[in-house]
Design a protein around this motif. Sequence first.
Motif, PDB file in Angstrom:
ATOM      1  N   MET A 169       0.848  -1.170   0.000  1.00 58.14           N
ATOM      2  CA  MET A 169       0.000   0.000   0.000  1.00 58.14           C
ATOM      3  C   MET A 169       0.894   1.233   0.000  1.00 58.14           C
ATOM      4  N   LYS A 170       0.453   2.245  -0.720  1.00 57.87           N
ATOM      5  CA  LYS A 170       1.212   3.494  -0.783  1.00 57.87           C
ATOM      6  C   LYS A 170       1.153   4.203   0.567  1.00 57.87           C
ATOM      7  N   THR A 171       2.302   4.728   0.963  1.00 55.70           N
ATOM      8  CA  THR A 171       2.368   5.527   2.176  1.00 55.70           C
ATOM      9  C   THR A 171       3.083   6.831   1.862  1.00 55.70           C
ATOM     10  N   ARG A 172       2.975   7.771   2.774  1.00 57.19           N
ATOM     11  CA  ARG A 172       3.687   9.031   2.617  1.00 57.19           C
ATOM     12  C   ARG A 172       4.226   9.434   3.975  1.00 57.19           C
ATOM     13  N   ASP A 173       5.253  10.248   3.955  1.00 55.42           N
ATOM     14  CA  ASP A 173       5.879  10.728   5.173  1.00 55.42           C
ATOM     15  C   ASP A 173       5.135  11.972   5.635  1.00 55.42           C
ATOM     16  N   VAL A 174       4.666  11.968   6.901  1.00 55.57           N
ATOM     17  CA  VAL A 174       3.933  13.100   7.458  1.00 55.57           C
ATOM     18  C   VAL A 174       4.636  13.559   8.729  1.00 55.57           C
ATOM     19  N   VAL A 175       4.881  14.846   8.805  1.00 58.77           N
ATOM     20  CA  VAL A 175       5.444  15.458  10.008  1.00 58.77           C
ATOM     21  C   VAL A 175       4.324  16.256  10.659  1.00 58.77           C
ATOM     22  N   ILE A 176       4.019  15.952  11.934  1.00 62.61           N
ATOM     23  CA  ILE A 176       2.915  16.636  12.602  1.00 62.61           C
ATOM     24  C   ILE A 176       3.416  17.863  13.358  1.00 62.61           C
ATOM     25  N   TYR A 177       2.515  18.570  13.982  1.00 59.42           N
ATOM     26  CA  TYR A 177       2.789  19.861  14.615  1.00 59.42           C
ATOM     27  C   TYR A 177       3.919  19.839  15.641  1.00 59.42           C
ATOM     28  N   ASN A 178       4.147  18.697  16.317  1.00 55.89           N
ATOM     29  CA  ASN A 178       5.185  18.641  17.348  1.00 55.89           C
ATOM     30  C   ASN A 178       6.513  18.080  16.827  1.00 55.89           C
ATOM     31  N   GLY A 179       6.597  17.860  15.504  1.00 57.65           N
ATOM     32  CA  GLY A 179       7.845  17.399  14.896  1.00 57.65           C
ATOM     33  C   GLY A 179       7.958  15.901  14.701  1.00 57.65           C
ATOM     34  N   GLU A 180       6.996  15.119  15.213  1.00 54.46           N
ATOM     35  CA  GLU A 180       7.044  13.660  15.029  1.00 54.46           C
ATOM     36  C   GLU A 180       6.806  13.315  13.565  1.00 54.46           C
ATOM     37  N   ARG A 181       7.478  12.259  13.105  1.00 49.40           N
ATOM     38  CA  ARG A 181       7.347  11.787  11.719  1.00 49.40           C
ATOM     39  C   ARG A 181       6.617  10.439  11.701  1.00 49.40           C
ATOM     40  N   PHE A 182       5.744  10.286  10.694  1.00 49.69           N
ATOM     41  CA  PHE A 182       4.987   9.042  10.550  1.00 49.69           C
ATOM     42  C   PHE A 182       4.915   8.641   9.084  1.00 49.69           C
ATOM     43  N   GLN A 183       4.889   7.332   8.838  1.00 47.88           N
ATOM     44  CA  GLN A 183       4.585   6.795   7.516  1.00 47.88           C
ATOM     45  C   GLN A 183       3.083   6.502   7.527  1.00 47.88           C
ATOM     46  N   VAL A 184       2.342   7.242   6.719  1.00 47.31           N
ATOM     47  CA  VAL A 184       0.883   7.190   6.765  1.00 47.31           C
ATOM     48  C   VAL A 184       0.340   6.574   5.487  1.00 47.31           C
ATOM     49  N   PRO A 185      -0.529   5.551   5.598  1.00 51.34           N
ATOM     50  CA  PRO A 185      -1.124   4.954   4.400  1.00 51.34           C
ATOM     51  C   PRO A 185      -2.118   5.895   3.716  1.00 51.34           C
TER      52      PRO A 185
END
Length: 176
Positions: free
Chosen positions: A1-17
Amino acid sequence: MKTRDVVIYNGERFQVPQCIQRIDHRATHGWQLRYGGTKLYSDGRYGASAAEALAQATKELAKRMSKLPAPTRLKPEPSRSKSSELPVGISGPIVRERRPNRRDCSFTVLLPRFGEAPRRRSVYIAAESTYTIERYQEALEKAIALRQEAEELYRKAATKAKRSEGRALSAQLRGA
């Protein structure tokens, strides 16, 4: 499944589907699932953890993908700018001159194919000398049937692909 890199307001990074969006607005922080309806997984509800909220949203996404039909981008109705009363994917009648003084007409049908370029098919109506309303109606019915069959095959292939992605996502979640 395609994912993308997301950086949230507090600086944490996530790989989000795909189908999961981040919402960070004023007092709202969470992940919104957009598949078969929407649902917000708020960070605060999961112990102020964006990671746990994302895990819950991803788990629900896998569940929905295994049960629901895949969303498609097929248009349900013709655009307002279409000048004829014909259904989506059908245009015409198109008049062609094959030889001098020999014209015939047909419909053009756009047949969608999942993961591939759509095909165009021509449905013959009649020659200029044999054209009747009955032949027009018969050809239109055939064109509509071709389009409906192609749309059904498209939906089945899209659902099969999404369910496969859902199984892979479920297996990945079990392994994590």
